[in-house]
Structure formats: C-alpha cells, structure tokens
Design an enzyme around this catalytic site. Structure first.
Site, short mmCIF file in Angstrom:
data_model
loop_
_atom_site.label_atom_id
_atom_site.label_comp_id
_atom_site.label_asym_id
_atom_site.label_seq_id
_atom_site.Cartn_x
_atom_site.Cartn_y
_atom_site.Cartn_z
N GLY A 12 61.45 103.91 73.63
CA GLY A 12 60.27 105.17 72.77
C GLY A 12 61.07 105.51 71.40
O GLY A 12 62.36 106.27 71.94
N PHE A 15 59.13 110.87 68.79
CA PHE A 15 59.47 112.03 67.70
C PHE A 15 60.77 111.73 68.55
O PHE A 15 62.09 112.33 69.15
CB PHE A 15 58.39 113.15 67.53
CG PHE A 15 57.63 113.31 66.92
CD1 PHE A 15 58.59 113.16 65.43
CD2 PHE A 15 56.10 113.23 66.67
CE1 PHE A 15 57.71 112.79 64.28
CE2 PHE A 15 55.88 113.18 65.77
CZ PHE A 15 56.62 113.29 63.84
N THR A 124 59.08 111.29 80.85
CA THR A 124 57.96 110.55 80.21
C THR A 124 57.02 110.95 80.88
O THR A 124 57.17 111.78 82.41
CB THR A 124 57.21 109.61 80.42
OG1 THR A 124 58.99 108.19 79.82
CG2 THR A 124 56.17 108.51 79.80
N HIS A 180 57.07 120.16 86.86
CA HIS A 180 57.70 120.31 84.90
C HIS A 180 55.47 120.67 84.94
O HIS A 180 55.48 119.63 84.24
CB HIS A 180 58.17 118.98 84.50
CG HIS A 180 58.25 119.56 82.78
ND1 HIS A 180 58.47 120.47 82.41
CD2 HIS A 180 57.62 118.82 82.37
CE1 HIS A 180 58.43 119.90 81.23
NE2 HIS A 180 58.17 119.06 80.79
#
Length: 312
Positions: A12, A15, A124, A180
């Site tokens: 990936g 950013f 992710t 999270h």
C-alpha cells in the site's frame, strides 16, 4: 558468508504506506520495497525513487524500490500492510470491513507465497478484524501476525498529556487497551509523567477530557483533513514496531495480539500490552484491572466482535 541488510516490504503506497517506507529507510532498518496495485505502479515507483534521491542529503543507506510485482518482495523479513480503502468523513470503521477484508485476503496470499517466514504487521482498518483476517488467511503462528493501534493511540494520549502539563512527551508513558475505536480503554492508572502517576498531576475532569479526546483522536484528524485520515503518526508507530522486531529490542509496547485466555478472552485479536522482539509478540502482559476497567474492556471487546460478525 555475505551479511545482508534486512528487507521490509510495505503493501500500500498511499500516504501511510509511503510515509512508513520513508521512515523505515531513514532509520536504516533495512531495504524497503513499496508495493501497490498495477494501475498505480508508476506513481509507486516515483515515490520510491524520490525517497531514494533524498538519501544522500539525509545521509541514510537503504535501497527503496516501488513495484506492483510481489515477486520483488521475496524473502522479506517483515511485511507491513497498509493497503485498503481509507475512511471518509461520516463513515464508520465498520463500513470498511467487507472491502478491506477482500483486499487483506488477496494481499496475504501473495505475502505468504513469497515470504513464508516473515512477520506481518497490519495497519488497515478496522484493524482488529483485519489482523484476524490476515492471521487466518496466512496460517502463520500468532506471534508473527500483529496489529498496530496501541502505539498510535498511546502516542496520541501521551501528546495530549504533555500538552496539558506543558512537559516533554518523552517523559510521558501510558497504555491504551482494547479495540482501535471509540471504545478503546486508556489506562490512566498505569500512565505516568516522569514516574509520577498522572492522577497526582492532572485533575480528574481534565484527565477524563484527555481520555475522551484520545478515543476520538482518529476521527478528529479525519474531520480536520476533510479527505483521508492520519498518516504521519500511524507511520511512525509502525516504524517503532518494525524496529523492535528487527533489533530484537524486547520493547513493552501495546499491540494487537491474538488472545488465548488472556484478560478472559479467547480467539480474538485485541490491543494489549506486549513484549515485542525478535520473535514478534513474545508475551502478552496481563495487568490487574479494576471492575470499571474490566467493564470498559468488555464494551471494547463487544465492539470488535460486532465488526468481526461482518467478516465473511
């Protein structure tokens, strides 16, 4: 025998992935392979080349390449997964589940094929469920599949505490337990500034506000950016975990680990204090919790399980 540099692949090149690759290279933790889909191969190569060309100025020795071919990741020591669609304003983490689960399955197949002995760190979102997906898909032992959220959540907590007390962030330690998400559990009792318990330094109402801001930390940045989500602090957090494994530092860090009875939970990935070293998650540290903290953790676990129910 020729000594080789470690090899770290980052899946990936958005950013977060690109920033992670850059930090890993700057820290000279190993050579870095930045991977994205074929449609984005040229931009990925461009980012990698741009980073590499900064190395003479910044003074680091690490090769960085961009690719869409997983063969280039062969024999990676660590693979970091940041691939997936980003969260948009108003979108819950749960909305991401089905799309990102498909991506995790595809990525994991390729990773396992080319680097069967690697350690995998997943970023992710929703990260608890995505780490579980990678664990199941990879067939790796639990110590080699790790999720990242606690280092980031704790970093946010430490930042807000340091601002409140007007002190160095280096002197603030803390722990965030659980999933999270909005139900994470910052453990104020186990958090200190210069060895002094935070409860002795900050009034309860201010501490409660800091805890609440920590819970909403990701959303705060999503709303401020207007498009996309945080990437500097997540990337720095990933790099800290990679460094702990590669250098066998045996750091006590919060990480998303597979629980087999710890804290009373079984068969779930959850953010807990761990010892992170050359063998991945070497130990889950069990802390004594108050009834209130246990209840907060149970609520957090329920949130994670609700996301897991969406998994196919």
């Amino acid at each position: 025998m020729t000594m080789k540099r470690k090899k770290i692949s980052v899946i990936g090149a958005g950013f977060t992935g690109a920033t992670t690759a850059f930090i890993l290279a700057q820290k000279e933790l190993g050579d870095v392979v930045l991977v994205d889909i074929p449609q984005l191969e040229n931009p990925t190569k461009g980012k990698a080349l741009d980073m590499l060309e900064s190395s003479p100025v910044l003074g680091f020795d690490a090769n960085i390449i961009g690719t869409s071919d997983y063969a280039d990741t062969a024999d990676s020591d660590i693979v970091v997964i940041t691939a997936g669609i980003a969260r948009k304003p108003g979108m819950s983490r749960d909305d991401l589940v089905t799309t990102n689960q498909k991506i995790m399955k595809q990525v994991t197949k390729e990773v396992v094929k080319y680097s069967p002995n690697c350690y995998i760190i997943v970023l992710t979102n929703p990260v608890d469920a995505m780490t579980y997906t990678v664990f199941k898909e990879s067939g790796f032992p639990k110590n080699r599949v790790i999720g990242q959220s606690g280092v980031l959540d704790t970093a946010r907590f430490r930042t807000f505490v340091a601002q409140e007390l007007n002190i160095s962030v280096k002197d603030v330690t803390g722990f965030v337990l659980g999933g999270h998400g909005d139900d994470m559990v910052p453990l104020v009792r186990y958090s200190y500034a210069g060895g002094i318990p935070l409860e002795k330094l900050i009034p309860k109402d201010r501490l409660d506000a800091i805890v609440e801001r920590t819970r909403k930390g990701g959303g705060e940045i999503v709303n401020l950016l207007g498009n996309g989500s945080a990437y500097y602090a997540p990337a720095a957090s990933l790099a800290e975990m990679v460094e702990a494994i590669i250098k066998d530092q045996r750091r006590i860090l919060p990480a998303i680990a597979y629980l087999e009875g710890e804290y009373g939970y079984e068969g779930i990935y959850l953010g807990v204090p761990t010892i992170l070293g050359g063998n991945g998650i070497e130990k889950v540290i069990e802390l004594e919790l108050t009834e209130e903290e246990k209840a907060a953790l149970a609520k957090s676990v329920e949130s994670v399980k609700n996301v897991m129910r969406v998994l196919e």
